[in-house]
Structure formats: structure tokens, C-alpha cells
Design a protein around this motif. Structure first.
Motif, PDB file in Angstrom:
ATOM      1  N   LEU A  39      19.222   0.293  86.205  1.00 55.30           N
ATOM      2  CA  LEU A  39      18.490   1.417  85.638  1.00 55.30           C
ATOM      3  C   LEU A  39      19.443   2.245  84.791  1.00 55.30           C
ATOM      4  CD1 LEU A  39      16.096   3.482  85.486  1.00 55.30           C
ATOM      5  CD2 LEU A  39      17.028   4.499  87.592  1.00 55.30           C
ATOM      6  N   LEU A  40      19.086   2.438  83.517  1.00 58.97           N
ATOM      7  CA  LEU A  40      19.840   3.316  82.630  1.00 58.97           C
ATOM      8  C   LEU A  40      19.085   4.629  82.505  1.00 58.97           C
ATOM      9  CD1 LEU A  40      22.238   3.654  80.628  1.00 58.97           C
ATOM     10  CD2 LEU A  40      20.685   2.827  78.836  1.00 58.97           C
ATOM     11  N   VAL A  41      19.789   5.739  82.718  1.00 60.90           N
ATOM     12  CA  VAL A  41      19.177   7.063  82.645  1.00 60.90           C
ATOM     13  C   VAL A  41      19.657   7.765  81.376  1.00 60.90           C
ATOM     14  CG1 VAL A  41      18.800   9.258  83.813  1.00 60.90           C
ATOM     15  CG2 VAL A  41      19.170   7.170  85.167  1.00 60.90           C
ATOM     16  N   ASP A  42      18.723   7.973  80.435  1.00 56.37           N
ATOM     17  CA  ASP A  42      18.935   8.625  79.149  1.00 56.37           C
ATOM     18  C   ASP A  42      19.772   7.746  78.203  1.00 56.37           C
ATOM     19  OD1 ASP A  42      17.317  10.739  79.867  1.00 56.37           O
ATOM     20  OD2 ASP A  42      18.976  11.999  80.539  1.00 56.37           O
ATOM     21  N   THR A  43      19.577   7.966  76.888  1.00 58.48           N
ATOM     22  CA  THR A  43      20.092   6.985  75.911  1.00 58.48           C
ATOM     23  C   THR A  43      20.848   7.605  74.746  1.00 58.48           C
ATOM     24  OG1 THR A  43      18.009   7.003  74.660  1.00 58.48           O
ATOM     25  CG2 THR A  43      18.198   5.398  76.462  1.00 58.48           C
ATOM     26  N   LEU A  44      21.255   8.889  74.851  1.00 53.82           N
ATOM     27  CA  LEU A  44      22.015   9.551  73.791  1.00 53.82           C
ATOM     28  C   LEU A  44      21.151   9.708  72.539  1.00 53.82           C
ATOM     29  CD1 LEU A  44      25.404   7.719  74.457  1.00 53.82           C
ATOM     30  CD2 LEU A  44      24.589   9.883  75.434  1.00 53.82           C
ATOM     31  N   ILE A  45      21.781   9.991  71.374  1.00 55.87           N
ATOM     32  CA  ILE A  45      20.957  10.330  70.207  1.00 55.87           C
ATOM     33  C   ILE A  45      21.238   9.490  68.971  1.00 55.87           C
ATOM     34  CG2 ILE A  45      22.496  12.263  69.596  1.00 55.87           C
ATOM     35  CD1 ILE A  45      19.954  13.681  68.488  1.00 55.87           C
ATOM     36  N   THR A  46      22.501   9.274  68.585  1.00 51.81           N
ATOM     37  CA  THR A  46      22.749   8.565  67.328  1.00 51.81           C
ATOM     38  C   THR A  46      22.760   7.061  67.558  1.00 51.81           C
ATOM     39  OG1 THR A  46      25.174   8.459  67.453  1.00 51.81           O
ATOM     40  CG2 THR A  46      24.202  10.507  66.578  1.00 51.81           C
ATOM     41  N   PRO A  82      24.966   4.846  66.299  1.00 53.88           N
ATOM     42  CA  PRO A  82      26.291   4.322  66.659  1.00 53.88           C
ATOM     43  C   PRO A  82      26.631   4.504  68.131  1.00 53.88           C
ATOM     44  CG  PRO A  82      26.417   5.488  64.572  1.00 53.88           C
ATOM     45  CD  PRO A  82      25.053   5.756  65.129  1.00 53.88           C
ATOM     46  N   GLU A  83      26.356   5.694  68.691  1.00 53.93           N
ATOM     47  CA  GLU A  83      26.728   5.890  70.094  1.00 53.93           C
ATOM     48  C   GLU A  83      25.787   5.124  71.023  1.00 53.93           C
ATOM     49  OE1 GLU A  83      26.822  10.112  70.264  1.00 53.93           O
ATOM     50  OE2 GLU A  83      24.698  10.351  70.763  1.00 53.93           O
ATOM     51  N   ALA A  84      24.520   4.986  70.664  1.00 55.97           N
ATOM     52  CA  ALA A  84      23.616   4.185  71.485  1.00 55.97           C
ATOM     53  C   ALA A  84      23.997   2.716  71.439  1.00 55.97           C
ATOM     54  CB  ALA A  84      22.172   4.379  71.022  1.00 55.97           C
ATOM     55  N   ASP A 112      18.121  14.386  72.003  1.00 49.26           N
ATOM     56  CA  ASP A 112      19.491  13.909  72.218  1.00 49.26           C
ATOM     57  C   ASP A 112      19.618  13.042  73.460  1.00 49.26           C
ATOM     58  OD1 ASP A 112      19.002  16.293  73.663  1.00 49.26           O
ATOM     59  OD2 ASP A 112      21.135  16.719  73.849  1.00 49.26           O
ATOM     60  N   HIS A 113      18.545  12.900  74.228  1.00 53.67           N
ATOM     61  CA  HIS A 113      18.522  11.979  75.363  1.00 53.67           C
ATOM     62  C   HIS A 113      17.590  10.790  75.120  1.00 53.67           C
ATOM     63  CE1 HIS A 113      20.551  14.856  78.208  1.00 53.67           C
ATOM     64  NE2 HIS A 113      20.174  15.664  77.223  1.00 53.67           N
ATOM     65  N   LEU A 114      16.832  10.858  74.034  1.00 53.57           N
ATOM     66  CA  LEU A 114      15.737   9.923  73.785  1.00 53.57           C
ATOM     67  C   LEU A 114      15.930   9.033  72.565  1.00 53.57           C
ATOM     68  CD1 LEU A 114      12.683   9.012  74.047  1.00 53.57           C
ATOM     69  CD2 LEU A 114      12.101  11.117  72.809  1.00 53.57           C
ATOM     70  N   LEU A 115      16.511   9.562  71.495  1.00 52.18           N
ATOM     71  CA  LEU A 115      16.464   8.867  70.215  1.00 52.18           C
ATOM     72  C   LEU A 115      17.352   7.626  70.150  1.00 52.18           C
ATOM     73  CD1 LEU A 115      16.229  11.865  67.719  1.00 52.18           C
ATOM     74  CD2 LEU A 115      14.432  10.293  68.441  1.00 52.18           C
ATOM     75  N   GLY A 116      18.248   7.439  71.109  1.00 59.14           N
ATOM     76  CA  GLY A 116      19.023   6.205  71.168  1.00 59.14           C
ATOM     77  C   GLY A 116      18.262   5.033  71.753  1.00 59.14           C
ATOM     78  N   LEU A 117      17.037   5.264  72.220  1.00 59.10           N
ATOM     79  CA  LEU A 117      16.286   4.222  72.923  1.00 59.10           C
ATOM     80  C   LEU A 117      16.069   2.947  72.119  1.00 59.10           C
ATOM     81  CD1 LEU A 117      14.781   3.358  75.463  1.00 59.10           C
ATOM     82  CD2 LEU A 117      12.813   4.702  74.700  1.00 59.10           C
ATOM     83  N   PRO A 118      15.760   2.995  70.810  1.00 58.63           N
ATOM     84  CA  PRO A 118      15.573   1.727  70.076  1.00 58.63           C
ATOM     85  C   PRO A 118      16.784   0.806  70.119  1.00 58.63           C
ATOM     86  CG  PRO A 118      14.689   3.544  68.805  1.00 58.63           C
ATOM     87  CD  PRO A 118      15.424   4.158  69.966  1.00 58.63           C
ATOM     88  N   ALA A 119      17.983   1.369  70.048  1.00 56.15           N
ATOM     89  CA  ALA A 119      19.184   0.532  70.095  1.00 56.15           C
ATOM     90  C   ALA A 119      19.328  -0.144  71.449  1.00 56.15           C
ATOM     91  CB  ALA A 119      20.429   1.370  69.782  1.00 56.15           C
ATOM     92  N   ILE A 120      18.946   0.544  72.513  1.00 56.20           N
ATOM     93  CA  ILE A 120      19.022  -0.060  73.848  1.00 56.20           C
ATOM     94  C   ILE A 120      18.001  -1.182  73.974  1.00 56.20           C
ATOM     95  CG2 ILE A 120      18.831   0.389  76.311  1.00 56.20           C
ATOM     96  CD1 ILE A 120      21.246   1.748  74.946  1.00 56.20           C
ATOM     97  N   LEU A 121      16.787  -0.949  73.502  1.00 56.17           N
ATOM     98  CA  LEU A 121      15.750  -1.972  73.624  1.00 56.17           C
ATOM     99  C   LEU A 121      16.007  -3.157  72.693  1.00 56.17           C
ATOM    100  CD1 LEU A 121      12.566   0.262  73.995  1.00 56.17           C
ATOM    101  CD2 LEU A 121      13.949  -0.829  75.786  1.00 56.17           C
ATOM    102  N   ASP A 122      16.686  -2.930  71.589  1.00 57.08           N
ATOM    103  CA  ASP A 122      17.092  -4.061  70.746  1.00 57.08           C
ATOM    104  C   ASP A 122      18.045  -4.968  71.507  1.00 57.08           C
ATOM    105  OD1 ASP A 122      15.551  -3.292  68.608  1.00 57.08           O
ATOM    106  OD2 ASP A 122      17.211  -2.405  67.462  1.00 57.08           O
ATOM    107  N   ALA A 123      18.955  -4.364  72.255  1.00 57.37           N
ATOM    108  CA  ALA A 123      19.927  -5.148  73.016  1.00 57.37           C
ATOM    109  C   ALA A 123      19.318  -5.736  74.279  1.00 57.37           C
ATOM    110  CB  ALA A 123      21.131  -4.266  73.379  1.00 57.37           C
ATOM    111  N   TYR A 124      18.294  -5.076  74.822  1.00 57.15           N
ATOM    112  CA  TYR A 124      17.651  -5.508  76.071  1.00 57.15           C
ATOM    113  C   TYR A 124      16.129  -5.521  75.879  1.00 57.15           C
ATOM    114  CZ  TYR A 124      22.146  -4.786  78.344  1.00 57.15           C
ATOM    115  OH  TYR A 124      23.470  -4.864  78.700  1.00 57.15           O
ATOM    116  N   PRO A 125      15.617  -6.493  75.134  1.00 52.57           N
ATOM    117  CA  PRO A 125      14.177  -6.483  74.817  1.00 52.57           C
ATOM    118  C   PRO A 125      13.264  -6.627  76.025  1.00 52.57           C
ATOM    119  CG  PRO A 125      15.228  -8.526  74.091  1.00 52.57           C
ATOM    120  CD  PRO A 125      16.335  -7.599  74.474  1.00 52.57           C
TER     121      PRO A 125
END
Length: 282
Positions: free
Chosen positions: A46-53, A55-57, A82-95
Motif C-alpha cells: 500500500l502506497l499512501v499519497d503520491t507527491l505532486i510533480t 519527476p518526483e512521482a 500536492d498529495h494527489l497529482l503524482g498519481l498518474p506516474a505511479i499508475l503508469d508504473a503499476y497499471p
């Protein structure tokens, strides 16, 4: 393998200053240091929160890959970009991972990702944000699986925003509270009111009743002395009370800043304090 946790931290990021005199006093204005927490066993994570930019996501996604256990769920604690907008990068890596949040917070997350709000976020971080934000699915219930274990999701009401929640993992004595609790970073009092600050105090009381021993704050000073839950909750409570008193005793924003910086000289990201002072007293 038994349940484990780790956290990923990004340093303060430069942003444009809106406050006269800040750069002369402190240098560049910054967005506060931020964390994401990963909790896992061999069967799931479980990952909690995903940062914002982006590059950092992206770095966060690579960091998660360095841990055992497949990422199965992503949980967003509250509706702040700033806790939500990194989500697309996480889901790209973990579809195959599922992104969720408590149902009451979803509409406000939509607000954080509409065109007007994305323009505001983009003015802070030009060229660094996703152009295809993802909204989590509403979670049914208040529990989420982590492999063979589970986390409790505790809604606590308003903190520095509405619909805040805390992830609690009883097996680890661990709480991950998003923005409800800060760790040696000036707290987000921007546009706060006596009512919202009182609600935040009630949220802190609710976190304390959970009984966690370790707490990973969403905004954590890189040199924080520890992650002791009660220390951080007590300090966050005292900060709000001191801010309330300093606000009542001050006649100018500069006075409010001076009082709070004298009381909290070791706290990071002073721009957060200055922004609140000049917004509430100008």
C-alpha cells in the motif's frame, strides 16, 4: 515476510514568492518537504499519497520497485494536489494497482484537478505537472488490504483541508495522517479561520486516540528528531494554539511572523507561515 514500512521524502521545492520581504529574509520561497509512505509484505503493498510533480512521482515509483511485495493499492489521504497529482506516474508504473480514497473526499479531489485549479498548481511548478490527472475510486468501507494484513482508514474531518483521513496499521503501531499532523514544519494556516483551527484541534485529538506509536507526517522536516507519534501530535496542537494567540496579539503580519518564528526557530519552510500571516492580516 512480516509487514514492513518505509517512507520516501522530497526536499522543499522553489516556488514564486507572493510575499514582500520574504526573499530578503529567507531566500527563495519553497513548497514544504513532503513524504509518501509504503507499507508491504510479500503478498502486497500500500502506497499512501503520491507527491505532486511528475519527476518526483517518477522517482517515487522507482523507489517503490526497490522494495519487495507488489504494489496493489494506492490511498490518498485528503484532497490536496500536492498529495494527489503524482498519481498518474505511479499508475503508469503499476497499471494493476488500485487507487482509492474515502468517498467523501472524491468531489473535492475533482476540484483540485479541474482546469482552473491546475493552472494555479502549474504557476507554482511550471512544466512539472501531469496534464491528465487521475481521481481515485471511492473506497467502500474504512479498511484496505496490505497483503495478508490490513490498514484502518480513519476519517477525522477538517485539518488544513476538509475530509482529512489517517491510515492506521495496528500491526505496526503506525499512523500516516497526511496533513493532519506536521513534523517540525510550519503548518498550513493559509485562509484558516477560528472555526477551521478548532476543527483541526479536534482532528489531532482523534489521531491521538488511535494510539499509534510511530507517525509519518505528510510534511516532515528532513532533520526531524524522530517519528514519535505523541511528540508530533502534541507539537502540532501547540503550534495551532500558539498561532491563535499570536494572531490575536499581533497588529501586523510582520508581528505575527516574528512571534511565531521566535517560538519555532527550528521549524522548516517559513514561507508557509509568511503566506498565512500576510493573507490573514493584510
Amino acid at each position: 515476510m512480516s509487514l514492513q514500512f518505509d517512507f520516501f521524502q522530497v526536499d522543499p521545492k522553489p516556488i514564486p514568492s507572493q510575499i514582500p520581504g520574504f526573499e530578503e529574509a529567507h531566500g527563495s520561497a519553497t513548497w514544504p518537504p513532503s513524504t509518501s509512505t509504503y507499507i508491504w509484505d510479500d503478498r502486497g503493498g500500500l502506497l499512501v499519497d503520491t507527491l505532486i510533480t511528475l519527476p518526483e512521482a517518477g522517482r517515487l515509483a522507482s523507489w517503490v520497485k526497490g522494495h519487495s511485495g507488489p504494489l496493489t493499492n494506492v490511498y490518498i489521504t485528503h484532497p490536496h494536489g500536492d498529495h494527489l497529482l503524482g498519481l498518474p506516474a505511479i499508475l503508469d508504473a503499476y497499471p494493476d494497482a488500485r487507487a482509492v480514497a474515502l468517498a467523501d473526499s472524491i468531489e473535492d479531489m475533482r476540484g483540485q484537478t479541474d482546469h482552473a485549479f491546475l493552472e494555479v498548481w502549474g504557476s507554482f511548478f511550471p512544466g512539472q505537472l501531469t496534464d491528465r490527472p487521475v481521481i481515485p475510486d471511492p473506497l467502500v468501507g474504512t479498511e484496505i488490504g496490505i497483503g495478508d494484513a490490513s490498514a484502518q482508514l480513519v476519517p477525522v474531518g477538517g485539518s488544513d483541508t476538509v475530509h482529512s483521513s489517517v491510515v492506521f496499521v495496528p500491526e505496526l503501531g503506525l499512523a500516516v495522517p497526511g496533513d493532519v499532523v506536521y513534523n517540525r514544519v510550519h503548518m498550513w494556516m493559509y485562509q484558516s479561520t477560528p472555526e477551521s483551527r478548532a476543527e483541526w484541534l479536534r482532528a489531532l485529538d482523534a489521531v491521538q486516540t488511535i494510539g499509534a506509536t510511530t507517525l509519518i507526517a505528510g510534511h516532515r522536516h528532513p532533520q526531524a528528531p524522530d517519528d514519535d507519534a505523541n511528540r508530533q501530535i502534541d507539537e502540532s496542537r501547540q503550534y495551532i494554539l500558539d498561532f491563535e494567540a499570536a494572531l490575536a496579539a499581533s497588529t501586523t503580519p510582520q508581528e505575527l511572523v516574528a512571534r511565531m518564528e521566535a517560538a519555532y526557530p527550528e521549524f522548516g519552510n517559513p514561507y508557509t507561515l509568511w503566506l498565512a500571516a500576510y493573507t490573514l492580516m493584510s
